[in-house]
Each structure stands twice: as C-alpha cells, then as structure tokens.
Write a protein that holds these residues in place. Structure first.
Motif, mmCIF file in Angstrom:
data_model
loop_
_atom_site.group_PDB
_atom_site.id
_atom_site.type_symbol
_atom_site.label_atom_id
_atom_site.label_comp_id
_atom_site.label_asym_id
_atom_site.label_seq_id
_atom_site.Cartn_x
_atom_site.Cartn_y
_atom_site.Cartn_z
ATOM 1 N N ASP A 37 -15.259 21.299 29.073
ATOM 2 C CA ASP A 37 -16.344 22.087 29.645
ATOM 3 C C ASP A 37 -16.511 21.773 31.133
ATOM 4 O OD1 ASP A 37 -18.966 20.195 29.861
ATOM 5 O OD2 ASP A 37 -17.724 19.627 28.145
ATOM 6 N N THR A 38 -17.066 22.711 31.852
ATOM 7 C CA THR A 38 -17.209 22.613 33.304
ATOM 8 C C THR A 38 -18.076 21.435 33.722
ATOM 9 O OG1 THR A 38 -16.973 25.007 33.447
ATOM 10 C CG2 THR A 38 -17.878 23.909 35.366
ATOM 11 N N ALA A 39 -19.158 21.185 33.025
ATOM 12 C CA ALA A 39 -20.067 20.095 33.386
ATOM 13 C C ALA A 39 -19.360 18.742 33.301
ATOM 14 C CB ALA A 39 -21.300 20.113 32.492
ATOM 15 N N THR A 40 -18.599 18.521 32.237
ATOM 16 C CA THR A 40 -17.880 17.260 32.086
ATOM 17 C C THR A 40 -16.805 17.132 33.151
ATOM 18 O OG1 THR A 40 -18.306 17.277 29.708
ATOM 19 C CG2 THR A 40 -16.550 15.831 30.483
ATOM 20 N N SER A 41 -16.096 18.194 33.408
ATOM 21 C CA SER A 41 -15.071 18.187 34.447
ATOM 22 C C SER A 41 -15.684 17.839 35.803
ATOM 23 C CB SER A 41 -14.388 19.553 34.503
ATOM 24 O OG SER A 41 -13.416 19.579 35.511
ATOM 25 N N GLU A 42 -16.834 18.407 36.110
ATOM 26 C CA GLU A 42 -17.502 18.120 37.374
ATOM 27 C C GLU A 42 -17.972 16.670 37.461
ATOM 28 O OE1 GLU A 42 -20.537 21.131 37.665
ATOM 29 O OE2 GLU A 42 -19.079 22.659 38.272
ATOM 30 N N LYS A 43 -18.464 16.112 36.349
ATOM 31 C CA LYS A 43 -18.889 14.704 36.334
ATOM 32 C C LYS A 43 -17.711 13.783 36.590
ATOM 33 C CE LYS A 43 -22.726 15.186 33.092
ATOM 34 N NZ LYS A 43 -23.193 14.865 31.738
ATOM 35 N N LEU B 135 -14.722 10.082 40.094
ATOM 36 C CA LEU B 135 -13.446 9.593 40.605
ATOM 37 C C LEU B 135 -13.285 9.860 42.098
ATOM 38 C CD1 LEU B 135 -11.118 10.484 37.601
ATOM 39 C CD2 LEU B 135 -12.120 8.258 38.185
ATOM 40 N N THR B 136 -13.860 10.939 42.589
ATOM 41 C CA THR B 136 -13.827 11.222 44.027
ATOM 42 C C THR B 136 -14.589 10.135 44.785
ATOM 43 O OG1 THR B 136 -13.626 13.594 43.647
ATOM 44 C CG2 THR B 136 -14.406 12.922 45.814
ATOM 45 N N ALA B 137 -15.702 9.673 44.224
ATOM 46 C CA ALA B 137 -16.472 8.590 44.841
ATOM 47 C C ALA B 137 -15.666 7.286 44.903
ATOM 48 C CB ALA B 137 -17.769 8.370 44.067
ATOM 49 N N GLN B 138 -14.664 7.161 44.030
ATOM 50 C CA GLN B 138 -13.810 5.976 44.019
ATOM 51 C C GLN B 138 -12.564 6.159 44.892
ATOM 52 O OE1 GLN B 138 -12.961 4.813 39.951
ATOM 53 N NE2 GLN B 138 -15.084 5.150 39.345
ATOM 54 N N GLY B 139 -12.486 7.295 45.590
ATOM 55 C CA GLY B 139 -11.392 7.521 46.518
ATOM 56 C C GLY B 139 -10.231 8.334 45.990
ATOM 57 N N MET C 270 -9.021 11.855 24.388
ATOM 58 C CA MET C 270 -9.480 11.241 25.638
ATOM 59 C C MET C 270 -9.356 12.247 26.775
ATOM 60 S SD MET C 270 -7.932 7.413 25.469
ATOM 61 C CE MET C 270 -9.101 6.860 26.673
ATOM 62 N N TYR C 271 -10.162 12.031 27.801
ATOM 63 C CA TYR C 271 -10.023 12.832 29.014
ATOM 64 C C TYR C 271 -8.916 12.208 29.850
ATOM 65 C CZ TYR C 271 -14.596 14.637 27.724
ATOM 66 O OH TYR C 271 -15.637 15.217 27.047
ATOM 67 N N GLU C 272 -8.044 13.025 30.412
ATOM 68 C CA GLU C 272 -6.983 12.550 31.297
ATOM 69 C C GLU C 272 -7.156 13.237 32.635
ATOM 70 O OE1 GLU C 272 -2.955 12.751 29.957
ATOM 71 O OE2 GLU C 272 -3.504 12.179 27.922
ATOM 72 N N ALA C 273 -7.330 12.434 33.667
ATOM 73 C CA ALA C 273 -7.439 12.966 35.018
ATOM 74 C C ALA C 273 -6.158 12.616 35.765
ATOM 75 C CB ALA C 273 -8.645 12.367 35.730
ATOM 76 N N TYR C 274 -5.588 13.601 36.406
ATOM 77 C CA TYR C 274 -4.401 13.408 37.234
ATOM 78 C C TYR C 274 -4.883 13.433 38.674
ATOM 79 C CZ TYR C 274 -2.082 14.405 32.873
ATOM 80 O OH TYR C 274 -1.672 14.355 31.558
ATOM 81 N N ALA C 275 -4.585 12.358 39.420
ATOM 82 C CA ALA C 275 -5.187 12.212 40.738
ATOM 83 C C ALA C 275 -4.238 11.556 41.735
ATOM 84 C CB ALA C 275 -6.451 11.367 40.604
#
Length: 83
Positions: A27-33, A38-42, A54-59
């Motif tokens: 969902d959009t809200a979870t994606s935004e959170k 992670l953006t705050a962590q650089g 699990m959620y997987e973020a590619y960064a």
C-alpha cells in the motif's frame, strides 16, 4: 483412501497459502513510511516490494546498491550489499 484425500487437501492448502502471500499488494502509506525512514538514513530508494512476508527495499547509498529487509513493524532486520 482417507490418506489420499488428506494429502490432496494438504497440497491444495499449501498452494493456496503461497498464492495468497505472493499477491499481497504494497500500500502507498507503507511505501511512503519506508521511503521516508530510509531516506533519512541516507538511502536513495529505487523500489520497494513484498517478498516472503517481508518488505524489501532496493536502494543506493555511497555508490553502493543495497537490499534492505524490513518486518511487518517496519524494523530493519537485514541489510545486504547487492552486487
């Protein structure tokens, strides 16, 4: 005969559970959170998806690619350098 029916039901239930998990939408809200955290962590987020529950973020960060795994509470449980 009862064993055959029980086996067939077990196989069908396992397939159904797997199909349900793989079709869960992010969902959009979870994606935004996740993106904000992670953006705050650089990190620069490229993609977020759900896999294996699990959620997987590619960064990207400091010229490296990462796969960041988060649980349902959005706690980072594992970070891997992606080659």
């Amino acid at each position: 005969m009862t064993r055959i029916i029980a086996l067939a039901l077990a196989i069908a239930a396992g397939s159904l559970a797997h199909a349900t998990e793989s079709t869960v939408a992010l969902d959009t809200a979870t994606s935004e959170k996740i993106t904000a955290m992670l953006t705050a962590q650089g990190y620069e987020i490229r993609k977020i998806e759900i896999e294996d529950g699990m959620y997987e973020a590619y960064a990207l960060k400091d010229g490296n690619r990462y796969e960041i795994y988060l649980n349902a509470e959005l706690d980072v449980v594992k970070t891997e350098l992606d080659d």
